[in-house]
Design a protein around this motif. Structure first.
Motif, PDB file in Angstrom:
ATOM      1  N   ASN A  35      18.571 -35.772   2.136  1.00  0.00           N
ATOM      2  CA  ASN A  35      18.918 -35.979   0.975  1.00  0.00           C
ATOM      3  C   ASN A  35      17.640 -36.428  -0.338  1.00  0.00           C
ATOM      4  OD1 ASN A  35      21.610 -35.347   1.394  1.00  0.00           O
ATOM      5  ND2 ASN A  35      22.181 -37.427   1.618  1.00  0.00           N
TER       6      ASN A  35
ATOM      7  N   ARG B 281      30.500 -36.063  10.352  1.00  0.00           N
ATOM      8  CA  ARG B 281      29.619 -36.476   9.002  1.00  0.00           C
ATOM      9  C   ARG B 281      29.924 -35.681   7.790  1.00  0.00           C
ATOM     10  NH1 ARG B 281      26.936 -40.696   8.870  1.00  0.00           N
ATOM     11  NH2 ARG B 281      25.121 -39.859   7.591  1.00  0.00           N
TER      12      ARG B 281
ATOM     13  N   TYR C 126      23.319 -30.535   8.075  1.00  0.00           N
ATOM     14  CA  TYR C 126      23.488 -31.240   9.248  1.00  0.00           C
ATOM     15  C   TYR C 126      23.063 -30.453  10.467  1.00  0.00           C
ATOM     16  CZ  TYR C 126      25.866 -34.741   6.347  1.00  0.00           C
ATOM     17  OH  TYR C 126      26.333 -35.594   5.375  1.00  0.00           O
TER      18      TYR C 126
ATOM     19  N   ALA D  51      26.281 -29.278   3.106  1.00  0.00           N
ATOM     20  CA  ALA D  51      26.404 -30.192   4.135  1.00  0.00           C
ATOM     21  C   ALA D  51      26.252 -29.480   5.748  1.00  0.00           C
ATOM     22  CB  ALA D  51      27.490 -31.280   3.883  1.00  0.00           C
TER      23      ALA D  51
ATOM     24  N   THR E 194      20.212 -37.728   7.659  1.00  0.00           N
ATOM     25  CA  THR E 194      20.656 -37.377   6.584  1.00  0.00           C
ATOM     26  C   THR E 194      20.134 -38.112   5.084  1.00  0.00           C
ATOM     27  OG1 THR E 194      23.027 -37.565   7.458  1.00  0.00           O
ATOM     28  CG2 THR E 194      23.233 -37.802   5.383  1.00  0.00           C
TER      29      THR E 194
ATOM     30  N   CYS F 285      18.939 -31.184  10.243  1.00  0.00           N
ATOM     31  CA  CYS F 285      19.051 -32.419  11.230  1.00  0.00           C
ATOM     32  C   CYS F 285      19.216 -32.110  12.482  1.00  0.00           C
ATOM     33  CB  CYS F 285      20.151 -33.381  10.494  1.00  0.00           C
ATOM     34  SG  CYS F 285      19.886 -33.793   8.765  1.00  0.00           S
TER      35      CYS F 285
ATOM     36  N   THR G 288      20.855 -40.360  13.452  1.00  0.00           N
ATOM     37  CA  THR G 288      21.854 -39.223  12.724  1.00  0.00           C
ATOM     38  C   THR G 288      21.924 -39.905  11.191  1.00  0.00           C
ATOM     39  OG1 THR G 288      22.972 -38.651  14.647  1.00  0.00           O
ATOM     40  CG2 THR G 288      24.003 -38.381  12.717  1.00  0.00           C
ATOM     41  N   TRP G 289      22.281 -40.934  11.074  1.00  0.00           N
ATOM     42  CA  TRP G 289      22.316 -41.616   9.572  1.00  0.00           C
ATOM     43  C   TRP G 289      21.087 -41.285   8.939  1.00  0.00           C
ATOM     44  CZ3 TRP G 289      20.425 -45.587   7.113  1.00  0.00           C
ATOM     45  CH2 TRP G 289      21.049 -46.168   5.814  1.00  0.00           C
TER      46      TRP G 289
END
Length: 195
Positions: free
Chosen positions: A93, A168, A154, A150, A89, A158, A85-86
């Motif tokens: 970006n 998040r 997300y 975002a 992101t 994502c 997940t991290w």
């Protein structure tokens, strides 16, 4: 060497439990774990960057940026969610940043291009075109409604679960869903070419 697992659709991907463990150890300052983590995620990062950027060279540059960001910022990974997940992101970006950089370079140094030599990615592939259009739409959304970017990234790019994506984004779930709905409403005409 960390374990890999096969997927029905393609090459082996890192085992999430292994990458989560490596990420936690790297975040705690273990340099060996960081090196293993970077080696482990490199193919997956390149694949994900390729979803955003249709040109392989651009995707490779973005992937290098992602790996550099992971190395520099791994200490911010707190382990509350999965490392993937991290990482997604960071990928999103970096790809958006690469796209902005490419647009800026093209605007600053317009050069004549032979049409037969370099095809427009929008016309060479529906998939490639949709990626370029998506990046343009995200860029426009960020200019016009930055708070809506975002949720869209997300959830739709994502593909995080709603609760995790809201966390998040740092907003309550209801607010997140409302912003996501509005982001989709804003972006839809830009992607379909409607006026």
């Amino acid at each position: 060497m960390p374990a890999l697992r096969s997927t029905p659709r393609g090459p082996a991907v890192p085992d999430p439990a292994v990458t989560d463990d490596l990420a936690r150890r790297a975040a705690a300052g273990d340099a060996t774990a960081l090196e293993q983590l970077l080696q482990e995620i490199r193919p997956e990062v390149l694949r994900r960057c390729g979803r955003f950027l249709p040109c392989r060279e651009d995707a490779e540059e973005a992937a290098q940026d992602v790996l550099l960001q992971v190395a520099r910022r791994i200490s911010t990974f707190q382990g509350r969610s999965r490392f993937s997940t991290w990482l997604y992101t960071v990928v999103a970006n970096c790809c958006r940043q690469k796209y902005r950089e490419l647009k800026r370079r093209a605007a600053e140094q317009p050069a004549p291009i032979e049409p037969a030599q370099f095809a427009d990615p929008r016309t060479t592939s529906v998939i490639a075109g949709s990626r370029v259009d998506l990046l343009e739409a995200l860029d426009r959304l960020e200019r016009e409604h930055p708070h809506l970017v975002a949720p869209l990234v997300y959830r739709d790019i994502c593909q995080l679960e709603y609760a995790e994506a809201a966390e998040r984004a740092g907003v309550p779930l209801g607010t997140f869903k409302s912003r996501l709905h509005e982001a989709r409403r804003q972006v839809r005409p830009w992607l379909t070419g409607a006026p």
